[in-house]
Write an enzyme that holds these catalytic residues in place. Structure first.
Site, PDB file in Angstrom:
ATOM      1  N   PRO A   2       0.830  -1.167   0.093  1.00  0.00           N
ATOM      2  CA  PRO A   2      -0.001  -0.097   0.097  1.00  0.00           C
ATOM      3  C   PRO A   2       0.910   1.285  -0.057  1.00  0.00           C
ATOM      4  O   PRO A   2       1.564   1.373   0.837  1.00  0.00           O
ATOM      5  CB  PRO A   2      -0.840  -0.205   1.405  1.00  0.00           C
ATOM      6  CG  PRO A   2      -0.692  -1.424   1.599  1.00  0.00           C
ATOM      7  CD  PRO A   2       0.429  -1.967   1.267  1.00  0.00           C
ATOM      8  N   LYS A  58       1.868   6.944   3.822  1.00  0.00           N
ATOM      9  CA  LYS A  58       1.342   5.594   3.812  1.00  0.00           C
ATOM     10  C   LYS A  58       0.485   5.258   4.638  1.00  0.00           C
ATOM     11  O   LYS A  58       0.092   4.103   4.763  1.00  0.00           O
ATOM     12  CB  LYS A  58       2.419   4.838   3.387  1.00  0.00           C
ATOM     13  CG  LYS A  58       3.214   4.988   2.031  1.00  0.00           C
ATOM     14  CD  LYS A  58       4.101   3.895   1.871  1.00  0.00           C
ATOM     15  CE  LYS A  58       5.378   4.248   0.830  1.00  0.00           C
ATOM     16  NZ  LYS A  58       6.198   2.945   0.506  1.00  0.00           N
ATOM     17  N   ARG A 261      15.070  -2.183  -4.146  1.00  0.00           N
ATOM     18  CA  ARG A 261      13.845  -2.519  -4.456  1.00  0.00           C
ATOM     19  C   ARG A 261      14.188  -2.405  -6.203  1.00  0.00           C
ATOM     20  O   ARG A 261      15.228  -1.947  -6.616  1.00  0.00           O
ATOM     21  CB  ARG A 261      12.930  -1.297  -4.459  1.00  0.00           C
ATOM     22  CG  ARG A 261      12.627  -0.897  -3.008  1.00  0.00           C
ATOM     23  CD  ARG A 261      11.969  -2.143  -2.146  1.00  0.00           C
ATOM     24  NE  ARG A 261      10.857  -2.493  -2.685  1.00  0.00           N
ATOM     25  CZ  ARG A 261       9.579  -1.951  -2.364  1.00  0.00           C
ATOM     26  NH1 ARG A 261       9.403  -1.150  -1.497  1.00  0.00           N
ATOM     27  NH2 ARG A 261       8.528  -2.376  -2.977  1.00  0.00           N
TER      28      ARG A 261
END
Length: 271
Positions: A2, A58, A261
């Site tokens: 998310p 977030k 990432r």
């Protein structure tokens, strides 16, 4: 998974359904899910009226009369609005029961960068470390926060202390629209290109919010508070498309590891 659009979608749904309702009960099912505040303070939410549900970065923020609950969704957080009696999803760690026979169920499989923070009313807690939200930051401040750094632009976009709310999905999509390669060092990017990135990022986030976020085909797919899926996945130009042809030029999309990432990009369209 998310990011800002998913957290915003959840917060809007919860605020619409629950604002003004009183907490009837609190159940903490995993003690280490509570990162800040005591059990006594958490159970002190009982009897308090929920004033508003909002989002910061977030995280989903519940503001009660005299108390605040910050819920960090982390990598796999889900917040479900349900009626009592229905079986909670697996890995449900916190349940708030509110007037009107509603329950807010907070579940998280991986618990990476996730947890609940119970604070005095108005306190920032973990939110104090965040930069401005990516969907509202002005162009001059955006450029000022990024320009001249030695970090790759992708890493800076995902640094929550610089700009809050952006993760792997929306950084990839914004960089593609701005025609910037994710590995480019910020000190090599012109002000004009950073302004282009600011516009692209704001547009991507607005479109993603309108589409309800992105639901991916992975082990912990995102769903909104009412179980709805996010359809911005259908608009992804690069994220999750490694090895496929670029939708603009046909070049095979590549990937690079940045800040732990994986980033997907077009070697022709993005420079």
């Amino acid at each position: 998974m998310p990011e800002l659009p998913e957290a915003e979608t959840i917060a809007r749904a919860l605020h619409s359904a629950l604002a003004g309702r009183t907490v009837r009960a609190v159940s903490l099912r995993r003690r280490d899910f509570l990162k800040t505040g005591s059990l006594r303070r958490l159970h002190g939410l009982v009897g308090r009226r929920l004033v508003a549900v909002s989002r910061r970065g977030k995280s989903v923020v519940f503001d009660f009369a005299g108390r605040r609950l910050v819920l960090q969704l982390g990598m796999s957080g889900r917040v479900q609005l349900a009626r009592p009696g229905r079986q909670p999803p697996p890995h449900t760690h916190l349940v708030l029961a509110l007037a009107g026979r509603w329950e807010v169920r907070c579940a998280n499989t991986r618990r990476i960068a996730a947890g609940a923070h119970v604070l005095a009313g108005g306190q920032a807690g973990p939110l104090a470390a965040l930069g401005p939200d990516a969907d509202v930051i002005g162009s001059d401040e955006f450029v000022g926060r990024l320009a001249g750094r030695t970090a790759p632009v992708k890493a800076a976009l995902m640094n929550q202390a610089i700009v809050a709310g952006v993760g792997n999905i929306y950084s990839d999509e914004a960089l593609f629209r701005a025609a910037l390669r994710p590995t480019r060092r910020l000190f090599r990017i012109s002000r004009a290109a950073l302004l282009r990135l600011h516009s692209a990022l704001r547009a991507v986030l607005a479109e993603a919010i309108a589409a309800g976020g992105s639901t991916l085909n992975d082990s912990t797919p995102y769903a909104g508070a009412l179980g709805e899926l996010g359809y911005f996945t259908l608009s992804h130009r690069v994220y999750g498309r490694y090895g496929q042809p670029c939708l603009d030029c046909g070049t095979t999309l590549r990937r690079a590891a940045i800040g732990g990432r994986t980033s997907t990009y077009c070697p022709r369209c993005q420079r």
